[in-house]
Design a protein around this motif. Structure first.
Motif, mmCIF file in Angstrom:
data_model
loop_
_atom_site.group_PDB
_atom_site.id
_atom_site.type_symbol
_atom_site.label_atom_id
_atom_site.label_comp_id
_atom_site.label_asym_id
_atom_site.label_seq_id
_atom_site.Cartn_x
_atom_site.Cartn_y
_atom_site.Cartn_z
ATOM 1 N N SER A 97 0.810 -1.265 0.000
ATOM 2 C CA SER A 97 0.061 0.243 -0.019
ATOM 3 C C SER A 97 0.764 1.199 -0.065
ATOM 4 N N HIS A 98 1.795 1.572 0.951
ATOM 5 C CA HIS A 98 2.787 2.718 0.925
ATOM 6 C C HIS A 98 3.634 2.509 -0.241
ATOM 7 N N SER A 99 4.003 1.610 -0.534
ATOM 8 C CA SER A 99 4.983 1.235 -1.530
ATOM 9 C C SER A 99 4.473 1.936 -2.892
ATOM 10 N N THR A 100 3.413 1.572 -3.395
ATOM 11 C CA THR A 100 2.763 1.816 -4.663
ATOM 12 C C THR A 100 1.999 2.949 -4.543
ATOM 13 N N GLY A 101 1.177 3.317 -3.496
ATOM 14 C CA GLY A 101 0.373 4.287 -3.430
ATOM 15 C C GLY A 101 -0.896 4.522 -3.958
ATOM 16 N N LYS A 102 -0.956 3.272 -4.936
ATOM 17 C CA LYS A 102 -2.026 3.098 -5.755
ATOM 18 C C LYS A 102 -2.807 1.811 -5.353
ATOM 19 N N PRO A 103 -4.314 1.902 -5.278
ATOM 20 C CA PRO A 103 -5.057 0.581 -5.129
ATOM 21 C C PRO A 103 -4.956 -0.446 -6.140
ATOM 22 N N HIS A 104 -4.835 -0.023 -7.577
ATOM 23 C CA HIS A 104 -4.944 -1.001 -8.520
ATOM 24 C C HIS A 104 -3.704 -1.844 -8.602
ATOM 25 N N LEU A 105 -2.468 -1.150 -7.756
ATOM 26 C CA LEU A 105 -1.195 -1.853 -7.878
ATOM 27 C C LEU A 105 -1.090 -2.747 -6.720
ATOM 28 N N VAL A 106 -1.757 -2.697 -5.569
ATOM 29 C CA VAL A 106 -1.616 -3.291 -4.390
ATOM 30 C C VAL A 106 -1.774 -4.841 -4.725
ATOM 31 N N GLY A 107 -2.899 -5.241 -5.440
ATOM 32 C CA GLY A 107 -3.167 -6.445 -5.883
ATOM 33 C C GLY A 107 -1.928 -7.343 -6.283
ATOM 34 N N CYS A 125 -5.853 10.264 6.110
ATOM 35 C CA CYS A 125 -4.381 9.705 6.130
ATOM 36 C C CYS A 125 -4.496 8.626 4.965
ATOM 37 N N ASP A 126 -3.681 8.958 3.856
ATOM 38 C CA ASP A 126 -3.341 8.146 2.853
ATOM 39 C C ASP A 126 -4.508 7.372 2.223
ATOM 40 N N GLY A 127 -5.649 7.968 2.154
ATOM 41 C CA GLY A 127 -6.618 7.230 1.448
ATOM 42 C C GLY A 127 -6.452 6.969 0.066
ATOM 43 N N ALA A 128 -5.625 7.667 -0.527
ATOM 44 C CA ALA A 128 -5.649 7.379 -2.128
ATOM 45 C C ALA A 128 -5.141 5.713 -2.471
ATOM 46 N N GLN A 129 -4.224 5.229 -1.159
ATOM 47 C CA GLN A 129 -3.651 3.964 -1.717
ATOM 48 C C GLN A 129 -4.616 2.876 -1.003
ATOM 49 N N ALA A 130 -5.752 3.198 -0.086
ATOM 50 C CA ALA A 130 -6.645 2.206 0.604
ATOM 51 C C ALA A 130 -7.344 1.238 -0.390
ATOM 52 N N LEU A 131 -7.535 0.075 -0.028
ATOM 53 C CA LEU A 131 -8.369 -0.970 -0.795
ATOM 54 C C LEU A 131 -9.771 -0.657 -0.212
ATOM 55 N N ASP A 132 -10.944 -1.062 -0.684
ATOM 56 C CA ASP A 132 -12.140 -1.035 -0.242
ATOM 57 C C ASP A 132 -12.539 -2.596 0.070
#
Length: 349
Positions: free
Chosen positions: A270-280, A307-314
């Protein structure tokens, strides 16, 4: 030293080493005293020391690592976290930590915790104290946030990991959590490392954004030197020139750290990519690279996150990721660590 050796036996060895020009530091790991020196000495001295009463073994280790090295402990360390529900890092099972980046309210925490619990997370994350780049950004709820985390632990039974930012906060954070997190910005806060190492709780140590692998492992060395070998390393991305992602996730560091140290290694996609579509994709890649687990940001309303909502998954994205992890981990020969879940399944979460 032998685990049954009296303390004065270590003093005898220290005297012998001192007469040979070698200074040592005493560490108690488990039931054994360990004498550590930066000087490797000579093979002849090592042979002589092994003949002394109560000396279990003498190691001459190449490189700066000592207690964190594979030479010191060849088998993987297993770090147990929690009481009612126990997560084991470094064993056969793959452990997923999930929750919000920051604790915001009781309602927020209950909603998110129910999602990640149903999805299969076995440890809860949430920041009560938040070190932020800007002094005007949300800094966390502090002690009130710790109370909310403790309430979720009582409600679900799941262990909690949360960040500690300053040495003076270590005691209160340790009282309300099952695992202390040292964040990337504090990886080389040596006084904080000493306090956390002496707190008697497992520690999650994130790699600094500009830290080498060696610096990361030597930061862990501080924790072990204080007598705490319940340490889990976390790769969370390093600085690079590419601005396409928040950081560059260095998965080669996972494989290299696993080679160099006996400590468990997990990944923060999450913190490394900063983008939900990359977390998976990066979570799956981390598992394939040999990581022992993941720590993932999840939020019920990421756009309103403090805080850091842009990287969070739903919830749906998290459930989908957990579904995809199971067959991959099966192919790798390790199960996903699980605990009793509330009504529902991964598919319906």
């Amino acid at each position: 030293m032998d685990s049954s050796a009296p303390r004065e036996s270590a003093g005898t060895v220290v005297d012998v080493l001192s007469k040979n020009g070698i200074n040592t530091a005493l560490t108690i790991l488990g039931n054994s005293a360990v004498l550590v020196s930066e000087s490797s000495g000579t093979p002849e001295l090592a042979d002589m020391l092994e003949g002394l009463p109560d000396v279990a073994r003498v190691l001459r280790v190449a490189g700066p690592q000592r207690l964190t090295s594979r030479a010191f402990r060849e088998e993987n360390t297993r770090v147990r976290v929690g009481k009612n529900v126990q997560a084991v890092f470094g064993g056969d099972e793959f452990v997923v930590i999930a929750g919000p980046c920051a604790v915001e309210s009781a309602e927020q925490m209950t909603g998110i915790v129910d999602l990640v619990h149903a999805g299969g997370a076995i440890v809860l994350r949430g920041g009560a104290f938040k070190p932020r780049t800007s002094p005007y950004s949300f800094q966390g709820l502090g002690l009130a946030g710790l109370t909310l985390l403790a309430e979720q632990r009582r409600r679900t039974g799941l262990p909690v990991v949360t960040e500690v930012v300053t040495p003076k906060d270590v005691e209160c954070v340790a009282e309300e959590s099952d695992m202390l997190q040292i964040g990337a910005r504090n990886m080389q806060n040596f006084e904080l490392l000493r306090e956390a190492g002496a707190a008697g709780k497992p520690v999650l140590l994130k790699r600094g954004m500009s830290a080498t692998i060696e610096e990361w492992l030597l930061a862990a060395e501080y924790l072990l030197h204080m007598g705490n070998d319940d340490v889990v390393l976390c790769e969370r991305g390093i600085r690079s020139y590419d601005r396409s992602t928040r950081f560059t996730l260095d998965l080669s560091a996972v494989a290299e750290a696993k080679r160099l140290t006996h400590l468990p290694v997990i990944v923060d996609p999450s913190h490394s990519t900063g983008k939900p579509h990359l977390v998976g994709p990066m979570s799956l890649a981390a598992a394939a690279a040999g990581a022992d687990g993941l720590i993932i940001d999840v939020h019920t309303d990421a756009r309103a996150a403090l805080c850091d909502g842009a990287q969070a998954l739903d919830g749906a994205q998290f459930a989908d990721l957990m579904e995809k992890l199971v067959p991959l981990l099966g192919a790798l020969g390790r199960p996903l660590a699980a605990t009793a879940r509330p009504a529902g399944s991964l598919a319906s979460a």
